[in-house]
Design a protein around this motif. Structure first.
Motif, PDB file in Angstrom:
ATOM      1  N   GLY A 135      48.563 -38.861 -23.033  1.00 38.15           N
ATOM      2  CA  GLY A 135      48.353 -38.046 -24.215  1.00 38.15           C
ATOM      3  C   GLY A 135      46.918 -38.029 -24.679  1.00 38.15           C
ATOM      4  O   GLY A 135      46.119 -38.917 -24.357  1.00 38.15           O
ATOM      5  N   SER A 136      46.594 -37.014 -25.443  1.00 37.18           N
ATOM      6  CA  SER A 136      45.291 -36.913 -26.087  1.00 37.18           C
ATOM      7  C   SER A 136      45.450 -35.976 -27.278  1.00 37.18           C
ATOM      8  O   SER A 136      46.539 -35.482 -27.559  1.00 37.18           O
ATOM      9  N   ALA A 144      45.762 -31.247 -23.318  1.00 35.37           N
ATOM     10  CA  ALA A 144      45.309 -32.647 -23.309  1.00 35.37           C
ATOM     11  C   ALA A 144      44.256 -32.900 -22.236  1.00 35.37           C
ATOM     12  O   ALA A 144      44.459 -33.719 -21.344  1.00 35.37           O
ATOM     13  N   ALA A 157      45.022 -46.730 -25.690  1.00 35.14           N
ATOM     14  CA  ALA A 157      44.123 -45.592 -25.865  1.00 35.14           C
ATOM     15  C   ALA A 157      42.727 -46.021 -25.438  1.00 35.14           C
ATOM     16  O   ALA A 157      42.262 -47.112 -25.793  1.00 35.14           O
ATOM     17  N   VAL A 212      48.639 -33.974 -28.756  1.00 37.57           N
ATOM     18  CA  VAL A 212      48.908 -34.090 -30.183  1.00 37.57           C
ATOM     19  C   VAL A 212      48.000 -33.092 -30.903  1.00 37.57           C
ATOM     20  O   VAL A 212      46.810 -32.982 -30.579  1.00 37.57           O
ATOM     21  N   LEU A 272      49.644 -40.097 -31.585  1.00 33.02           N
ATOM     22  CA  LEU A 272      49.732 -40.469 -30.175  1.00 33.02           C
ATOM     23  C   LEU A 272      50.771 -41.558 -29.953  1.00 33.02           C
ATOM     24  O   LEU A 272      51.554 -41.506 -28.996  1.00 33.02           O
TER      25      LEU A 272
END
Length: 275
Positions: free
Chosen positions: A120-121, A150, A91, A191, A107
């Motif tokens: 992802g975010s 995202a 991340a 997410v 995540l």
């Protein structure tokens, strides 16, 4: 599955403490988690603030490493941290962003469940203090990019297969846009847990940052034109602009004023923090 959170931080002593406090207060991450702060080219107490958070991080089960580099430059800081990171999920977090409790674990769960490449975010909440920046942010947050799945500004994450999409971060203005567009829309996961992303404050700062944003998009278009096909945001069109303007006249006027100032001015090549 280990999570590595990489935070490039250049003169971020005012914001980094809150960023780290929110991270270590997050829900536990199965497999463990590490934070790598790269204080790059700092002239303030960024590194001291990061080291001061080590005991709290350890008590919460997080490893926190602080690296100091004399040279500035965000891509170089990201590459340095990537070389020492251990996590299967990576991340990349801006030092002025604060995450909500469930976000990082969410995540890891979402990305770790995928064997194919995935990005992802969370769901960004755009914040601002001044009335002007609040008005601008309110309108900006309703634009197609900000409302896409995202969007990843301030925070994005990838699984192991996703990180293999690129080697080192190139020397580039907009690293987050570059990485996002390496993934097709169906490869991006949002997410539902939020994170707070601060809009820059004041008209002059908004113009500088908007000019830098535009330059970042133009740079990607010139160097990697094939990536633009992965943008995935819907076209707004004239009708869409009119609907947004009718719904928020003050926000539209502020956004339009910043846009006009960007076009009227000239980029002096100076770095601007924020957005």
């Amino acid at each position: 599955m280990i999570l590595s959170v990489i935070i490039p931080a250049s003169n971020e002593e005012r914001w980094l403490g809150a960023c780290l406090a929110a991270l270590v207060a997050s829900d536990p991450v199965a497999g463990g988690a590490e934070i790598i702060v790269v204080a790059n080219g700092c002239r303030d107490r960024t590194a001291e603030v990061a080291r001061a958070a080590i005991p709290a991080a350890a008590a919460a089960g997080w490893s926190l490493t602080v690296i100091e580099r004399e040279q500035g430059g965000k891509p170089a800081a990201l590459n340095h941290a990537d070389r020492v990171a251990r996590g299967e999920v990576r991340a990349y977090l801006d030092a002025d962003v604060t995450v909500s409790g469930p976000l990082m674990a969410g995540l890891v769960q979402a990305l770790g469940a995928r064997e194919d490449a995935a990005y992802g975010s969370g769901r960004p909440r755009v914040t601002a203090r001044s009335r002007l920046s609040q008005t601008y942010a309110r309108f900006w947050a309703r634009l197609p990019f900000a409302r896409s799945t995202a969007p990843g500004f301030g925070l994005f994450a990838v699984n192991r297969a996703g990180r293999a999409r690129w080697g080192e971060f190139p020397t580039i203005i907009s690293d987050d846009s570059y990485v996002r567009m390496l993934f097709q829309p169906h490869e991006r996961i949002e997410v539902p847990a939020p994170y707070d992303w601060p809009m820059t404050e004041g008209f002059a700062a908004l113009v500088r940052v908007r000019r830098r944003q535009d330059a970042g998009v133009a740079e990607i278009a010139a160097r990697w034109p094939e990536l633009l096909a992965n943008e995935g945001k819907p076209r707004l069109g004239a009708g869409g602009v009119l609907r947004l303007a009718a719904g928020d006249p003050a926000g539209f006027a502020t956004y339009a004023a910043v846009s006009l100032a960007v076009r009227a001015g000239r980029d002096r090549g100076t770095w601007a923090r924020g957005r």
